[in-house]
Design an enzyme around this catalytic site. Structure first.
Site, PDB file in Angstrom:
ATOM      1  N   ALA A  63       0.861  -1.184   0.000  1.00 35.82           N
ATOM      2  CA  ALA A  63       0.000   0.000   0.000  1.00 35.82           C
ATOM      3  C   ALA A  63       0.898   1.235   0.000  1.00 35.82           C
ATOM      4  CB  ALA A  63      -0.868  -0.016   1.253  1.00 35.82           C
ATOM      5  N   GLY A 102       0.571  -5.108   0.817  1.00 36.21           N
ATOM      6  CA  GLY A 102      -0.594  -5.120  -0.065  1.00 36.21           C
ATOM      7  C   GLY A 102      -0.277  -5.674  -1.447  1.00 36.21           C
ATOM      8  N   GLU A 105      -0.463  -9.307  -0.990  1.00 29.76           N
ATOM      9  CA  GLU A 105      -1.886  -9.612  -0.749  1.00 29.76           C
ATOM     10  C   GLU A 105      -2.669  -9.602  -2.061  1.00 29.76           C
ATOM     11  OE1 GLU A 105      -2.104  -6.507   2.338  1.00 29.76           O
ATOM     12  OE2 GLU A 105      -3.046  -8.009   3.618  1.00 29.76           O
ATOM     13  N   GLU A 125       4.384  -5.538   7.052  1.00 33.69           N
ATOM     14  CA  GLU A 125       3.590  -4.523   7.741  1.00 33.69           C
ATOM     15  C   GLU A 125       3.957  -4.366   9.212  1.00 33.69           C
ATOM     16  OE1 GLU A 125       2.419  -6.660   5.549  1.00 33.69           O
ATOM     17  OE2 GLU A 125       0.835  -5.786   4.324  1.00 33.69           O
TER      18      GLU A 125
HETATM   19  C1  3H9 Z   1       0.601  -2.295   3.403  1.00 34.22           C
HETATM   20  O1  3H9 Z   1       0.789  -2.786   2.336  1.00 34.22           O
HETATM   21  C2  3H9 Z   1      -0.709  -2.354   4.136  1.00 34.22           C
HETATM   22  C3  3H9 Z   1      -1.655  -3.386   3.592  1.00 34.22           C
HETATM   23  O2  3H9 Z   1      -1.454  -4.637   4.186  1.00 34.22           O
HETATM   24  C4  3H9 Z   1      -3.078  -3.032   3.910  1.00 34.22           C
HETATM   25  C5  3H9 Z   1      -3.657  -1.861   3.254  1.00 34.22           C
HETATM   26  C6  3H9 Z   1      -5.138  -1.700   3.531  1.00 34.22           C
HETATM   27  N1  3H9 Z   1       4.641   3.453   0.013  1.00 34.22           N
HETATM   28  O3  3H9 Z   1      13.411   1.821   0.358  1.00 34.22           O
HETATM   29  P1  3H9 Z   1      13.793   2.583  -0.864  1.00 34.22           P
HETATM   30  C7  3H9 Z   1       9.404   4.856  -1.314  1.00 34.22           C
HETATM   31  S1  3H9 Z   1       1.808  -1.405   4.202  1.00 34.22           S
HETATM   32  C8  3H9 Z   1       5.122   4.655  -0.329  1.00 34.22           C
HETATM   33  O4  3H9 Z   1      14.802   3.657  -0.736  1.00 34.22           O
HETATM   34  P2  3H9 Z   1      14.944   0.180  -1.956  1.00 34.22           P
HETATM   35  C9  3H9 Z   1      10.491   5.192  -0.319  1.00 34.22           C
HETATM   36  O5  3H9 Z   1      10.015   6.072   0.666  1.00 34.22           O
HETATM   37  C10 3H9 Z   1       3.172  -1.418   3.088  1.00 34.22           C
HETATM   38  N2  3H9 Z   1       6.416   4.888  -0.641  1.00 34.22           N
HETATM   39  O6  3H9 Z   1      14.249   1.607  -2.050  1.00 34.22           O
HETATM   40  C11 3H9 Z   1      11.528   5.837  -1.225  1.00 34.22           C
HETATM   41  O7  3H9 Z   1      11.101   7.165  -1.486  1.00 34.22           O
HETATM   42  P3  3H9 Z   1      12.160   8.339  -1.689  1.00 34.22           P
HETATM   43  C12 3H9 Z   1       3.904  -2.701   3.114  1.00 34.22           C
HETATM   44  C13 3H9 Z   1       7.240   3.854  -0.609  1.00 34.22           C
HETATM   45  O8  3H9 Z   1      15.171  -0.263  -3.335  1.00 34.22           O
HETATM   46  C14 3H9 Z   1      11.397   5.021  -2.510  1.00 34.22           C
HETATM   47  O9  3H9 Z   1      10.107   4.419  -2.461  1.00 34.22           O
HETATM   48  N3  3H9 Z   1       5.114  -2.578   2.321  1.00 34.22           N
HETATM   49  C15 3H9 Z   1       6.803   2.567  -0.266  1.00 34.22           C
HETATM   50  O10 3H9 Z   1      16.071   0.206  -0.987  1.00 34.22           O
HETATM   51  C16 3H9 Z   1      12.444   3.950  -2.649  1.00 34.22           C
HETATM   52  O11 3H9 Z   1      12.447   3.164  -1.473  1.00 34.22           O
HETATM   53  C17 3H9 Z   1       6.280  -2.200   2.857  1.00 34.22           C
HETATM   54  O12 3H9 Z   1       6.402  -1.980   4.036  1.00 34.22           O
HETATM   55  C18 3H9 Z   1       5.441   2.384   0.052  1.00 34.22           C
HETATM   56  N4  3H9 Z   1       4.940   1.176   0.369  1.00 34.22           N
HETATM   57  O13 3H9 Z   1      13.835  -0.783  -1.308  1.00 34.22           O
HETATM   58  C19 3H9 Z   1       7.432  -2.087   1.888  1.00 34.22           C
HETATM   59  N5  3H9 Z   1       7.862   1.722  -0.310  1.00 34.22           N
HETATM   60  O14 3H9 Z   1      12.948   7.925  -2.896  1.00 34.22           O
HETATM   61  C20 3H9 Z   1       8.221  -0.844   2.162  1.00 34.22           C
HETATM   62  C21 3H9 Z   1       8.922   2.462  -0.677  1.00 34.22           C
HETATM   63  O15 3H9 Z   1      11.311   9.527  -1.844  1.00 34.22           O
HETATM   64  N6  3H9 Z   1       9.267  -0.641   1.206  1.00 34.22           N
HETATM   65  N7  3H9 Z   1       8.553   3.745  -0.855  1.00 34.22           N
HETATM   66  O16 3H9 Z   1      12.981   8.337  -0.426  1.00 34.22           O
HETATM   67  C22 3H9 Z   1      10.448  -1.298   1.227  1.00 34.22           C
HETATM   68  O17 3H9 Z   1      10.677  -2.196   2.016  1.00 34.22           O
HETATM   69  C23 3H9 Z   1      11.503  -0.856   0.255  1.00 34.22           C
HETATM   70  O18 3H9 Z   1      11.189   0.445  -0.149  1.00 34.22           O
HETATM   71  C24 3H9 Z   1      11.652  -1.735  -1.016  1.00 34.22           C
HETATM   72  C25 3H9 Z   1      12.650  -1.049  -1.972  1.00 34.22           C
HETATM   73  C26 3H9 Z   1      12.201  -3.113  -0.599  1.00 34.22           C
HETATM   74  C27 3H9 Z   1      10.347  -1.898  -1.716  1.00 34.22           C
END
Ligand code: 3H9
Length: 701
Positions: A63, A102, A105, A125
């Site tokens: 999400a 998400g 999911e 999450e």
């Molecule tokens: C969820 O899904 C809830 C659901 O179950 C229910 C809903 C109803 N959203 O980490 P990076 C941005 S909760 C918005 O440097 P990497 C991040 O801020 C979500 N932005 O890259 C950064 O921005 P900026 C569950 C996001 O290659 C840029 O993307 N998912 C999100 O080292 C690059 O990120 C997670 O918790 C997001 N979801 O790693 C996954 N994700 O460039 C969270 C990233 O402006 N994300 N951004 O600083 C990660 O673990 C890592 O970002 C990922 C990439 C592994 C994907």
């Protein structure tokens, strides 16, 4: 169709391609595009199947976290999944990169899933203080079994495609380019007349779960994730998958998700997620400033710190030359590194062959001239200015042009060290935290003359070795140790005023710190702390109660864990602290000597005194420009000093408590203890008076 999701047909397959850089977060435009695309496919009688695939570097990474805390704009992710469930077409997800939260999911709400071998899936999450709230806690146990699902959901750790396939979460692993391979797979399914296989229809075999399974999980997580709310709620949600029909389980999941989302823990953890990423952005420096390549590293000093620093680079596949003055010390340092790797391999955390691979990247040397080709040289010798200056003067003569010269000093003036060279622009502080191969923080000290590309190199190095790099300006102790000083001072003062050291430690441990300040002194060494104080006694408060306990215990020759006695006593080979009546008596007699009346303390009072001292100093650092953002200070405390992750760091903690309350309490402390201990922090006072928080700090500067 929105631009975030494109729709096209290839034969009987409708292809929905999401393109929402950088990580295809499931923001409103993507959700809307998916619902619209599914509706369009539903209406087209030619379409037999829908393929969901993502452009760019990854499948949906979850999400959109930036939307959390704001009013939800329909369609929600649950609406998307309902549309998928209601569709009569076969739906297949094709996964590359990381299908997280998400995103995973959404894959689970599809009828079939294929993935590249390099893909990862996970439900992280819990790391944001929430739980999977779009069916993940209900679908994953149905597909992978309750035990495996609970492990994934409560650990937040992603798994590789092969493991996901083994547990049934991925149907096939495809090679080569994802789109054609996925189309082949979907065409095969269509040709076979594969049924619409909904995970929600699968039954959970509850009878095979051991008795008391969920209570045991709660008890285990209460220990392993002490103080965290979300892991407990994850267990509740997975239990609901076992005890309730799917539709009701989803409702229960939603309730628990909302509880978590409304919690201060989630607010703090989401804030920390973004603060960690923002720390790498330096105000005023754009993407045009490029990091210098770092293909080889030199480390000066093969002690505990130097060895730990070297391991970071060896782990990342970067060759290291380790330099010591004496052969014996060098041999000991190298042997310790090998022993550490062997112990890690014995625990199964690295492969046995990795020990040899990493050790092969390490070269020992007794002459600094061996560092002449290194791209980055890190000095990790004793904390003494004259010594460091002479080393940097020598390095200046040896290092190749463009090499970054770094000092691992934890307190000293990086500008003074840089001035010992003819190239102060290449000099920087890289303050690692012990154990340097484990702790995630790397404080990067930007000198007055440090060149921009040297700074960017340091930030890139932090990323390469898996650390959180936080930039600090030059001041005594930088961000972390400068704040540690008033924190520790308050811990001691509270003890002099009547709380025992073990009560102080317990209060802060219960607040969520990894350990209390007295246990931390014993770990770091009371001798080290004493020597550091001696080195700048002239700049410290003159009040005789200042670190009176630390100095008195030091004078007894009790240096902490290393001598099996410090504030606490230790049995040989154990790190468990045992309160010592000798020290309790010593504290009482110090209090009497200093004329300090003793009284009893509540734990809340202890926490206020210590944590508010951090906040006051943090506000001053921010106003002085030593830290660029409140989030940077918080990252230092989360990753270097064991501040509770679910509280997000001292600055956001202050915001959550309310700056008016914090400032009023600090004013009380100032009235009682004076400006020397509780100096004014005008930034904090202005924000509090304006009813604002640290998030608004720039507005009042
Ligand atoms: C969820 O899904 C809830 C659901 O179950 C229910 C809903 C109803 N959203 O980490 P990076 C941005 S909760 C918005 O440097 P990497 C991040 O801020 C979500 N932005 O890259 C950064 O921005 P900026 C569950 C996001 O290659 C840029 O993307 N998912 C999100 O080292 C690059 O990120 C997670 O918790 C997001 N979801 O790693 C996954 N994700 O460039 C969270 C990233 O402006 N994300 N951004 O600083 C990660 O673990 C890592 O970002 C990922 C990439 C592994 C994907």
């Amino acid at each position: 169709m929105t631009s975030a999701v494109s729709y096209r047909k290839e034969g009987a397959i409708a292809i929905l391609t999401a393109d929402n850089p950088p990580v295809n977060a499931l923001g409103h435009a993507v959700r809307d595009g998916l619902v619209t695309g599914i509706a369009q496919a539903n209406e087209d009688p030619e379409v037999r199947a829908i393929l969901i695939i993502c452009a760019g570097r990854t499948f949906f990474a979850g999400a959109d976290i930036r939307e959390f805390g704001k009013p939800q704009v329909a369609p929600s992710l649950r609406d998307v999944h309902e549309a998928m469930t209601a569709s009569g077409k076969l739906i297949v997800s094709a996964i590359h990169g990381t299908a997280l939260g998400g995103g995973f999911e959404t894959a689970l709400a599809s009828h079939y899933r294929c993935a590249l071998p390099s893909a990862k899936v996970g439900l992280p999450e819990v790391n944001l203080g929430i739980l999977p709230g779009a069916g993940g806690t209900q679908r994953l146990p149905r597909i992978a079994g309750v035990e495996k699902a609970l492990e994934m959901i409560t650990s937040g750790r992603p798994i590789g495609a092969a493991q996901a396939k083994a547990m049934g979460a991925i149907d096939v692993i495809v090679d080569g380019e994802l789109l054609p391979a996925a189309l082949d797979y979907v065409n095969r399914l269509v040709a076979e007349g594969a049924p619409l296989r909904r995970v929600s229809d699968l039954q959970i075999d509850a009878a095979s779960l051991p008795d008391g399974f969920f209570d045991a999980a709660r008890a285990r997580l209460a220990k392993e994730k002490r103080g965290f709310l979300a892991p407990q709620k994850c267990v509740d949600a997975v239990e609901a998958a076992v005890t309730l029909p799917f539709a009701q389980g989803l409702l229960r999941e939603r309730e628990l998700f909302e509880d978590c989302m409304a919690s201060t823990q989630s607010r703090a953890q989401r804030y920390a997620f973004f603060a960690e990423r923002e720390a790498a952005q330096i105000p005023g420096l754009g993407k045009e400033v490029k990091a210098r390549p770092v293909a080889s590293v030199g480390v000066l000093g093969a002690g505990t710190m130097g060895g730990g620093i070297a391991m970071n680079f060896l782990n990342a596949g970067i060759p290291v030359t380790l330099v010591e003055v004496k052969a014996e010390a060098l041999d000991r340092g190298i042997a310790t590194i090998r022993k550490n790797y062997e112990a890690t391999a014995a625990k199964g955390r690295i492969k046995p062959e990795d020990v040899a691979k990493r050790m092969a990247l390490l070269t020992g040397a007794l002459e600094k001239s061996a560092l002449k080709d290194a791209d980055l040289i890190i000095e990790a010798v004793f904390e003494n200015m004259e010594l460091k200056k002479s080393i940097f003067a020598e390095l200046d003569a040896i290092a190749k042009p463009g090499a970054v010269l770094a000092s691992n000093t934890s307190t000293l003036d990086v500008d003074e060290i840089a001035a010992a060279t003819s190239r102060p622009g290449d000099v920087i502080g890289l303050h690692f935290f012990s154990p340097a191969n484990v702790m995630r923080l790397l404080e990067i000290v930007r000198g007055a003359n440090t060149k921009d590309d040297a700074l960017v190199t340091a930030l890139q190095v932090a990323k390469t070795i898996g650390k959180v790099g936080v930039v600090s300006g030059v001041c005594y102790g930088f961000i972390g140790n400068r704040m540690l000083e008033p924190y520790g001072r308050e811990a001691e003062l509270v003890a002099l005023e009547g709380a025992t050291p073990s009560q102080v430690d317990k209060a802060l441990y219960d607040f969520g710190f990894a350990m209390g300040p007295f246990a931390m002194y014993d770990l770091a060494g009371l001798d080290v702390n004493h020597l550091v104080r001696e080195s700048h006694r002239d700049k410290l408060p003159t009040n005789p109660n200042y670190y009176a306990i630390g100095d008195a215990v030091y004078k007894l020759g009790r240096y902490g864990q290393k001598t099996q006695a410090g504030i606490y006593t230790y049995t040989p080979g154990s790190r468990t602290p045992h309160p010592d009546p000798v020290i309790e008596t010593l504290v009482q007699s110090e209090a009497a000597r200093l004329g300090i009346a003793q009284r009893s303390f509540t734990d809340a009072e202890i926490v206020e005194r210590c944590v508010y001292a951090l906040i006051n100093e943090g506000a001053r650092l921010l106003a002085e420009g030593i830290a660029y953002r409140p989030g940077d200070i918080d990252q230092v405390w989360l990753n270097g000093y064991g501040f509770p992750v679910y509280r997000g760091g001292p600055m956001i903690y202050a915001d959550i408590v309310g700056l008016d309350k914090v400032a009023a309490k600090i004013a009380e402390f100032r009235a009682q203890y004076g400006e020397e201990y509780w100096p004014h922090a005008p930034l904090l006072e202005k924000l509090a008076a304006a009813g604002k928080s640290f998030a608004d700090w720039r507005e009042v500067m």
